[in-house]
Design an enzyme around this catalytic site. Structure first.
Site, mmCIF file in Angstrom:
data_model
loop_
_atom_site.group_PDB
_atom_site.id
_atom_site.type_symbol
_atom_site.label_atom_id
_atom_site.label_comp_id
_atom_site.label_asym_id
_atom_site.label_seq_id
_atom_site.Cartn_x
_atom_site.Cartn_y
_atom_site.Cartn_z
ATOM 1 C CG PHE B 127 -8.415 7.174 3.642
ATOM 2 C CD1 PHE B 127 -8.110 8.492 3.305
ATOM 3 C CD2 PHE B 127 -9.341 6.951 4.643
ATOM 4 C CE1 PHE B 127 -8.713 9.556 3.948
ATOM 5 C CE2 PHE B 127 -9.951 8.014 5.302
ATOM 6 C CZ PHE B 127 -9.632 9.312 4.946
ATOM 7 C CG ASP B 196 -11.683 1.812 0.630
ATOM 8 O OD1 ASP B 196 -12.594 2.310 -0.071
ATOM 9 O OD2 ASP B 196 -11.255 2.351 1.660
ATOM 10 C CE1 TYR B 221 -17.012 11.097 2.301
ATOM 11 C CE2 TYR B 221 -18.405 9.649 3.594
ATOM 12 C CZ TYR B 221 -17.170 10.175 3.335
ATOM 13 O OH TYR B 221 -16.090 9.797 4.085
ATOM 14 C CE LYS B 222 -14.078 9.406 -0.242
ATOM 15 N NZ LYS B 222 -13.411 10.686 0.068
ATOM 16 N NE ARG B 370 -8.149 14.410 -2.971
ATOM 17 C CZ ARG B 370 -8.868 13.624 -2.164
ATOM 18 N NH1 ARG B 370 -8.542 12.337 -2.019
ATOM 19 N NH2 ARG B 370 -9.885 14.090 -1.485
#
Lengths: 410, 410
Positions: B127, B196, B221-222, B370
């Site tokens: 990312f 990560d 938040y995922k 995705r």
């Protein structure tokens, strides 16, 4: 001058042009809240707005709300809403992270703008977290830290100083600096000024642009009433934005975050001061809280805060000095922020007893009883009642002996 | 093997031991939500808990809630609640700031633990925000950055490398690394590993302690469903805590923050990874959201996520390849996180049309559709229905011509 009476205070409230602002807050019954300089009270409408964000924007619209509710634009949007309270332009302020993180960004950016200079000047007696960050930045860049009292910053700055950082209003004493004069002195030495507005934003009149401030950080959860731990604001003067080079280069500071380029390309403008995804619930709570300042003249607000402070000092001088207390804030209201500190050796149990009575101030070790006067929701009679309760506790005298809970009074 | 039918999927749902978890979420009608890897759905109870924090803890109890509601202890308390999902011990995890800020802390701390080493190894294709932070830390310490694909980290690490950082699950491909083997290789070279977990925490089984991980960051938040921009988690292995020396030395990382000492004295344990005052509304929302994981076996959750992904891949192979799509995620579920990417040239309008139909995935430029499979609230039949809708849009064929809104699909 005859001694102050409660009747005098009621008359002041009756004549207060800002008295109506109190209706913009949900205040608990039976509490006189003199700690809005630590956590501001809840403005009306915030609970409803937060519920809407949780149930509708998050729960129903889900990921789409980054666009449809413009969460993505929220840091800048809320910054622009706050900017007039700071005397800044909308594109010079954004909302992100914490004061300490933002101070770190600003100090690193400032040091990079003054290569070859060897020192950081900071305020001795500033809120310690600020100076811990100063020490950390100095260590990383091999710089020397020089700490002097805020009032000596202007005289101490010289051509070896890259950046000077200080609070506009000191968290203990409430001593307020002359932002224009100090900034000018810092600039004369070729250095940069970073102001901490933690005890200023939302309480006193600010003029960041007019005073030539370079950089500033401030607090969302004190006088701005943004809620517990509300995100911080950060100000970068327009003239510095093109060269603003801070080290927390997260994707929200990227010129095109959704292009997912491997290399960092700094965003233009104030967005370069962001780092990463904002904590939306806390950010939108702050946005809603700022409605409480709609139409408010910050000069009038500042004047009321000073008048509230003058009232406590007058009461103190008339009725409290016999207990060994001393005013630890400037008596000259023009040099004071919106709180008054009263020094009292071993005074922690006194504050604990005030709090038991629903009169909430705070205590700053070792000896400071701190009373904050958030101008939008406090009445002159509140100050009188609080001071009378303080007098009664001091007069009872047993606070020195009786044990009280020793937990932190934040 | 006969072609997959919707009836097969209903049978899978009927046999799913985790099917009941869906009742722990408030999901909107008419939506199939395949973007829980970007913003998790709203767990039941969170809205009520946030309202309580706003109205009662903030509005009524005000500053006292730092003690009475233990906001002060919340970062560590929520970290301890999360730790079992990470295979970590309660005192090794805390909740604070964002992934990018936390990664910065960890990388600086790691570099300081390996003086004399000249390189940081990172994952090419990670990312981008992660690698921007790597670049920033490298610049500050005068180090060289070496980027290699995640699968080559183990082979590329050598005695010149201070720290290697990579994602456990790649945000685009969902390729999952073998945390134990890669960490072991990094340790063999005397380097430190920073993982990560953005696309891992809450979706797959993790064993930070068992794999010997040094440091990790993750996302609230995922798959953890903590709400928009929920604060990040940070893991520091117990054995590194005594020497943990991160640069964001705010007062919450101080051993005695309320003593207001001018000098910084680092807190013991995981508190040293904090910086400053937490954004309480967002933090408590995450705490409440974690109730959705109560009693959940992470191995079973991971298995369901893989099965959901396998289902989409099977449907793709049976019915979509004629449209020029390709599976851009590992076909071996054991090497895949909880999402599946399908590559399609110019596919952005296809995702936009899916979203118009209430089937919400996301698009990652230039060509990745995705689809995230949050195992607690997705059904096998949902995947079938989404895939059928995708087939219908592709079969209609006009998506290449018709204009669609070109705003970011986050």
């Amino acid at each position: 001058m005859p001694a102050l009476t409660r009747q005098d205070c009621l008359a002041l409230d009756a004549a207060d042009p800002l008295a109506g602002l109190r209706d913009r807050f949900d205040l608990p019954e039976g509490v006189i809240y003199l700690d809005g300089n630590s956590l501001g009270a809840l403005p009306k409408g915030v609970a409803e707005r937060v519920e809407q964000v949780v149930r509708a924007e998050w729960g129903r619209d889900l990921i789409r709300s980054w666009n449809t509710a413009d969460w993505y634009g929220a840091p800048g949007r809320v910054g622009a809403k706050l900017a007039p309270l700071l005397g800044a332009r909308p594109h010079e302020v954004t909302i992100t992270d914490t004061i300490s993180v933002n101070l770190y960004k600003l100090l690193v950016a400032a040091v990079r703008m003054r290569p070859g200079r060897t020192r950081i000047l900071c305020e001795a007696g500033n809120f310690p977290s600020d100076n811990h960050i100063v020490d950390s930045v100095a260590r990383q860049f091999g710089l020397e830290v020089v700490a002097v009292p805020a009032g000596e910053i202007a005289a101490a700055v010289d051509g070896t100083v890259a950046v000077a950082t200080l609070s506009h209003v000191n968290y203990r004493s409430a001593l307020m600096q002359d932002m224009g004069a100090v900034t000018e002195a810092i600039h004369r030495a070729g250095a940069l000024a970073v102001w901490d507005l933690a005890h200023s934003s939302g309480a006193v009149r600010l003029d960041l642009d007019g005073t030539g401030a370079d950089f500033a950080v401030g607090c969302g959860y004190k006088y701005l009433n943004g809620g517990p731990g509300a995100p911080s604001h950060i100000f970068v003067a327009e003239r510095h934005q093109a060269a603003f080079d801070q080290p927390l280069t997260g994707w929200f500071a990227h010129a095109a975050p959704f292009r997912f380029d491997p290399g960092f390309a700094r965003a233009e403008g104030i967005r370069a001061a962001l780092c990463s995804t904002p904590q939306v619930l806390s950010l939108i709570a702050l946005e809603a809280a700022l409605d409480a300042f709609a139409g408010v003249d910050m000069g009038a607000l500042e004047a009321k805060g000073r008048a509230l402070g003058d009232l406590l000092i007058r009461f103190h001088d008339e009725r409290l000095t016999r207990f060994g207390t001393a005013v630890a804030s400037p008596r000259d209201a023009a040099r004071r922020g919106s709180h008054v500190s009263i020094a009292l050796d071993g005074g922690f149990p006194v504050m604990a007893r005030l709090i038991e009575r629903g009169i909430i101030g705070d205590f700053r070790a070792p000896d400071i009883l701190r009373f904050g006067f958030a101008p939008p929701y406090l009445r002159f009679a509140d100050i009188y009642d609080a001071a009378e309760a303080l007098e009664a506790i001091l007069a009872a005298g047993d606070w020195r002996d009786a044990p009280v809970a020793t937990g932190a009074v934040t």
